[in-house]
Design an enzyme around this catalytic site. Structure first.
Site, PDB file in Angstrom:
ATOM      1  N   HIS A   5       5.778   7.034   6.290  1.00 55.23           N
ATOM      2  CA  HIS A   5       5.429   6.492   4.972  1.00 55.23           C
ATOM      3  C   HIS A   5       4.899   7.643   4.116  1.00 55.23           C
ATOM      4  O   HIS A   5       4.716   8.751   4.615  1.00 55.23           O
ATOM      5  CB  HIS A   5       4.378   5.374   5.098  1.00 55.23           C
ATOM      6  CG  HIS A   5       3.094   5.868   5.664  1.00 55.23           C
ATOM      7  ND1 HIS A   5       2.836   5.930   7.024  1.00 55.23           N
ATOM      8  CD2 HIS A   5       2.000   6.396   5.066  1.00 55.23           C
ATOM      9  CE1 HIS A   5       1.644   6.451   7.220  1.00 55.23           C
ATOM     10  NE2 HIS A   5       1.115   6.751   6.054  1.00 55.23           N
TER      11      HIS A   5
ATOM     12  N   GLU B 234      -3.036  13.614   0.430  1.00 54.54           N
ATOM     13  CA  GLU B 234      -4.325  13.192   1.019  1.00 54.54           C
ATOM     14  C   GLU B 234      -5.063  14.424   1.526  1.00 54.54           C
ATOM     15  O   GLU B 234      -6.190  14.712   1.092  1.00 54.54           O
ATOM     16  CB  GLU B 234      -4.076  12.206   2.162  1.00 54.54           C
ATOM     17  CG  GLU B 234      -3.362  10.938   1.651  1.00 54.54           C
ATOM     18  CD  GLU B 234      -3.734   9.711   2.418  1.00 54.54           C
ATOM     19  OE1 GLU B 234      -3.410   9.629   3.617  1.00 54.54           O
ATOM     20  OE2 GLU B 234      -4.367   8.832   1.833  1.00 54.54           O
TER      21      GLU B 234
ATOM     22  N   THR C  55      -5.984   7.095   7.446  1.00 55.72           N
ATOM     23  CA  THR C  55      -6.537   7.331   6.100  1.00 55.72           C
ATOM     24  C   THR C  55      -6.562   6.039   5.279  1.00 55.72           C
ATOM     25  O   THR C  55      -6.888   6.050   4.101  1.00 55.72           O
ATOM     26  CB  THR C  55      -5.693   8.366   5.329  1.00 55.72           C
ATOM     27  OG1 THR C  55      -4.374   7.807   5.129  1.00 55.72           O
ATOM     28  CG2 THR C  55      -5.598   9.682   6.082  1.00 55.72           C
ATOM     29  N   THR C  56      -6.198   4.905   5.942  1.00 57.37           N
ATOM     30  CA  THR C  56      -6.334   3.603   5.283  1.00 57.37           C
ATOM     31  C   THR C  56      -7.101   2.690   6.232  1.00 57.37           C
ATOM     32  O   THR C  56      -7.136   2.955   7.443  1.00 57.37           O
ATOM     33  CB  THR C  56      -4.967   2.919   5.047  1.00 57.37           C
ATOM     34  OG1 THR C  56      -4.435   2.543   6.334  1.00 57.37           O
ATOM     35  CG2 THR C  56      -3.988   3.834   4.339  1.00 57.37           C
TER      36      THR C  56
ATOM     37  N   HIS D  72       2.240   8.974   0.615  1.00 52.90           N
ATOM     38  CA  HIS D  72       1.135   8.765  -0.330  1.00 52.90           C
ATOM     39  C   HIS D  72       1.470   9.638  -1.541  1.00 52.90           C
ATOM     40  O   HIS D  72       2.030  10.737  -1.358  1.00 52.90           O
ATOM     41  CB  HIS D  72      -0.203   9.210   0.271  1.00 52.90           C
ATOM     42  CG  HIS D  72      -0.532   8.509   1.560  1.00 52.90           C
ATOM     43  ND1 HIS D  72      -1.361   7.402   1.634  1.00 52.90           N
ATOM     44  CD2 HIS D  72      -0.116   8.751   2.841  1.00 52.90           C
ATOM     45  CE1 HIS D  72      -1.455   7.009   2.904  1.00 52.90           C
ATOM     46  NE2 HIS D  72      -0.698   7.792   3.654  1.00 52.90           N
TER      47      HIS D  72
ATOM     48  N   HIS E 290       0.837  -1.213   0.000  1.00 47.94           N
ATOM     49  CA  HIS E 290       0.000   0.000   0.000  1.00 47.94           C
ATOM     50  C   HIS E 290       0.864   1.252   0.000  1.00 47.94           C
ATOM     51  O   HIS E 290       0.459   2.294  -0.481  1.00 47.94           O
ATOM     52  CB  HIS E 290      -0.892   0.031   1.245  1.00 47.94           C
ATOM     53  CG  HIS E 290      -1.749  -1.181   1.396  1.00 47.94           C
ATOM     54  ND1 HIS E 290      -2.792  -1.468   0.540  1.00 47.94           N
ATOM     55  CD2 HIS E 290      -1.714  -2.198   2.291  1.00 47.94           C
ATOM     56  CE1 HIS E 290      -3.375  -2.596   0.928  1.00 47.94           C
ATOM     57  NE2 HIS E 290      -2.744  -3.063   1.977  1.00 47.94           N
TER      58      HIS E 290
ATOM     59  N   HIS F 260       3.779  11.044   6.047  1.00 47.75           N
ATOM     60  CA  HIS F 260       3.137  10.876   7.359  1.00 47.75           C
ATOM     61  C   HIS F 260       4.124  10.292   8.361  1.00 47.75           C
ATOM     62  O   HIS F 260       4.641   9.179   8.147  1.00 47.75           O
ATOM     63  CB  HIS F 260       1.922   9.947   7.233  1.00 47.75           C
ATOM     64  CG  HIS F 260       0.783  10.580   6.521  1.00 47.75           C
ATOM     65  ND1 HIS F 260      -0.227   9.855   5.918  1.00 47.75           N
ATOM     66  CD2 HIS F 260       0.491  11.884   6.300  1.00 47.75           C
ATOM     67  CE1 HIS F 260      -1.095  10.677   5.375  1.00 47.75           C
ATOM     68  NE2 HIS F 260      -0.688  11.935   5.591  1.00 47.75           N
TER      69      HIS F 260
END
Ligand SMILES: CCN[C@H]1CN(CCOCC)S(=O)(=O)c2sc(S(N)(=O)=O)cc21
Ligand SMILES: [Zn+2]
Length: 261
Positions: free
Chosen positions: A93, A105, A198-199, A95, A63, A118
Site C-alpha cells: 500500500h 512517513e 504507522t496506523t 502513503h 485509509h 510499504h
C-alpha cells in the site's frame, strides 16, 4: 468509518486516546539520520523471492489503496538482512501527500518524499495467522520505498490505471498477476530498525527495512492517487484520500543500522 483518520479531530495526534501504544518506545515512522546510523557489516543483503508473485485484488479501505497477495505458501517471501527467517508478502500500500514533495512517513535528515510504498510481510514460520503476527514483536517485516517526484514510473502505471475501479472506500477489484519487483529501485541498500505499524492499531511488531534509493513518480501519476476518496459510494461527502501519513515519532534510544549492500 473507522474512528481514526488523518483529519484534525481524528488524526495522528488523537490516536493515543484509543491506542495508548501510540506513545510507546518503538513507534514508527522515524526521521533517519544517515550519519548516526550504525554501519553493521554483519547485516546480509535482503533477498526478495518474488518470482511466483500472485496479486489477487486491489482495494480501498478508506485509509489507503492496497494490493493483496495469496500468502498461503512461501512462494513470495523476503529473507536475509535483519530477518531470522522467511517472511511472506501479504500486501502493499502507499502513503502520500496533497501536492509538492511531502507525503512520505519516514524522512531522511528531515527530507520528505511525495509518497512511500510499504511492502508488508509476515513471519509465517513463527505465527499461525497474519493477525497474530501483526501483534507479535517479530511478526512483521515492512520494506519501505520512497517515491520521489520526477519522471513517470512505468511500473506504477498498472496500479494507477486501476484506481478508477476502487475510487470509493470499501471498493475492491480483481488485480491479478502484478509483480511488485518492478517497483524496486536498482539498489537494495537499506536502513533497518525495530518499529511499529504507522496506523492504528500501531502494534510494535515491525522490523522496518527502508531502502535508501527512491523510485520516481510523475506529478500526473501522483494526481491519480489523489482521485481516490475516503468516502463510501453511499455517503454524500466526497473527501479525497491524501496526506494519509503519520509524522516521525521519537527514537527513544533505538539504533538504526545501515547495510552496505
Ligand atoms: C489501516 C490499517 N493498516 C494496518 C493493517 N494491518 C495491521 C493490522 O492487521 C490485523 C489483522 S497491516 O499489517 O496490513 C498494516 S501494515 C501498516 S504500515 N503502514 O505500518 O505498513 C499498517 C497496517
Ligand atoms: Zn504503510
Amino acid at each position: 468509518r473507522d474512528p481514526w483518520g488523518y483529519g484534525n479531530e481524528d488524526g495522528p495526534d488523537a490516536w493515543h486516546k484509543d491506542y495508548p501504544i501510540a506513545q510507546g518506545n518503538r513507534q514508527s515512522p522515524i526521521d533517519i539520520i544517515p550519519e548516526e546510523a550504525v554501519h553493521d557489516a554483519s547485516l546480509s543483503p535482503i533477498f526478495l523471492s518474488y518470482d511466483y508473485c500472485n496479486s489477487i485484488n486491489i482495494y480501498n479501505n478508506g485509509h489507503s489503496v492496497i494490493v493483496e497477495f495469496d500468502d498461503t505458501d512461501d512462494r513470495t517471501v523476503i529473507r536475509g538482512g535483519p530477518l531470522d527467517n522467511a517472511y511472506r508478502l501479504k500486501q502493499f500500500h502507499f502513503h502520500w501527500g496533497g501536492k509538492g514533495n511531502h507525503g512520505s512517513e519516514h524522512t531522511v535528515r528531515g527530507k520528505t518524499y511525495a509518497s512511500e510504498l510499504h511492502l508488508v510481510h509476515w513471519n509465517a514460520a513463527k505465527y499461525k495467522t497474519f493477525g497474530e503476527a501483526a501483534a507479535g514483536p517479530d511478526g512483521l517485516a515492512v520494506i519501505a520505498i520512497f517515491l520521489e517526484k520526477g519522471d513517470e514510473h512505468r511500473g506504477l502505471h498498472k496500479i494507477t490505471d486501476a484506481f478508477y475501479m476502487v475510487k470509493f472506500k470499501g471498493s475492491v477489484a480483481d488485480f491479478k498477476g502484478f509483480n511488485p519487483k518492478i517497483l524496486l529501485p536498482n539498489s537494495l541498500v537499506y536502513w533497518t530498525y525495530p518499529g511499529s505499524l504507522t496506523t492504528p492499531p500501531l502494534h510494535e511488531s515491525v522490523t522496518w527495512i527502508v531502502l535508501k534509493e527512491p523510485i520516481t513518480v510523475s506529478e500526473k501519476q501522483m494526481g491519480r492517487f489523489r482521485m481516490l476518496l475516503i468516502s463510501g459510494e453511499e455517503e454524500d461527502d466526497r473527501t479525497r484520500m491524501e496526506n494519509n501519513f503519520r509524522p516521525p515519532q521519537p527514537l527513544k534510544g533505538r539504533k538504526v543500522r545501515a547495510s552496505s549492500n
